[in-house]
Design an enzyme around this catalytic site. Sequence first.
Site, short mmCIF file in Angstrom:
data_model
loop_
_atom_site.label_atom_id
_atom_site.label_comp_id
_atom_site.label_asym_id
_atom_site.label_seq_id
_atom_site.Cartn_x
_atom_site.Cartn_y
_atom_site.Cartn_z
N HIS A 132 12.52 -15.19 -56.69
CA HIS A 132 13.65 -15.00 -55.76
C HIS A 132 13.33 -15.62 -54.40
O HIS A 132 14.16 -16.35 -53.84
CB HIS A 132 13.93 -13.50 -55.62
CG HIS A 132 14.90 -13.15 -54.54
ND1 HIS A 132 16.24 -12.94 -54.78
CD2 HIS A 132 14.73 -12.99 -53.20
CE1 HIS A 132 16.85 -12.65 -53.64
NE2 HIS A 132 15.95 -12.68 -52.66
N GLU A 133 12.15 -15.33 -53.87
CA GLU A 133 11.80 -15.85 -52.54
C GLU A 133 11.63 -17.36 -52.56
O GLU A 133 12.02 -18.05 -51.60
CB GLU A 133 10.53 -15.17 -52.03
CG GLU A 133 10.65 -13.66 -51.85
CD GLU A 133 11.80 -13.26 -50.94
OE1 GLU A 133 12.19 -14.08 -50.07
OE2 GLU A 133 12.32 -12.16 -51.09
N HIS A 136 14.97 -18.99 -52.21
CA HIS A 136 15.43 -19.10 -50.82
C HIS A 136 14.86 -20.35 -50.16
O HIS A 136 15.54 -21.04 -49.40
CB HIS A 136 14.98 -17.86 -50.02
CG HIS A 136 15.88 -16.67 -50.17
ND1 HIS A 136 17.24 -16.74 -50.05
CD2 HIS A 136 15.59 -15.37 -50.44
CE1 HIS A 136 17.77 -15.54 -50.22
NE2 HIS A 136 16.78 -14.70 -50.47
#
Length: 283
Positions: A132-133, A136
């Site tokens: 997820h990170e 980003h």
Amino acid sequence: MRHNGLRTAVLLGALSAVIIMVGAWLGGGVGVRIAVVIALLGNGSAYFLSDRIALSAMRARPVGEVEQPILYRIVRELSTDARRPMPRLYLSPTMQPNAFATGRNPRNAAICVTYGITRLLDERELRGVIGHELSHVYNRDILTSSVAGALATMITYLGYVGVFFGGGDDDEGPGFLGALLMMVLGPVAAGMIQMSISRSREYQADESGARLTGDPLALASALRKIEMGTRGLPLPENGRLASASHLMIANPFQGSGIGRMFSTHPPTAERVARLERMAGYRR
């Protein structure tokens, strides 16, 4: 990516305009010249030092493969799978489970996890969070988010300075100007975060991260645990942490104070439901 660049330019331009107007109001022509210098320094700091500001707010320190072999391996493997540079890895001593990415581009990115999240999640769930990170980073969300957080930190700090040096007598406290600055600048900083950070970016990072790891249910499970962990161990609601809270995978605060003002997180239940639908589940 183009939209993120435009948002960043608007944020920096808005900060410059505010600083110059205040300078003109306080000091006329001389005030404008001083304000221009301050605006240039502020914009440069927000762009080039935004990652350090966010990491400092969480008291994070860099870690390597020897100290965090599992985390380091996960970041390295997923970065290799995505054919992108490996970001720096940081660890915050905070017991609350959380994580965030920061930096101005993939080559200058950093991923920070808290000590609490390493104790709460298993390796599969940690992989989902890191995916997820990293998403980003690859979606270029971190440019706008990091700059917005840095600018909000500066604005909030000016509010605190105004409280202590707002023109009141020593025996009378900060005076009207200091109180007014704090009342105005806090909501301004929060509004800057709310306007520049779309809640859809979390959904996009969830989906991209799940595709990167190939395991939507791992992230869904991690989000459930993180939600319970942040409720049990909320962070103190101060301006410095609030300005970085939008970067985190889950809202680190509880209640209706400054943390709610700065919140940009969609409901965890909806995020979990979307990930489960990706995995083929039907409610």
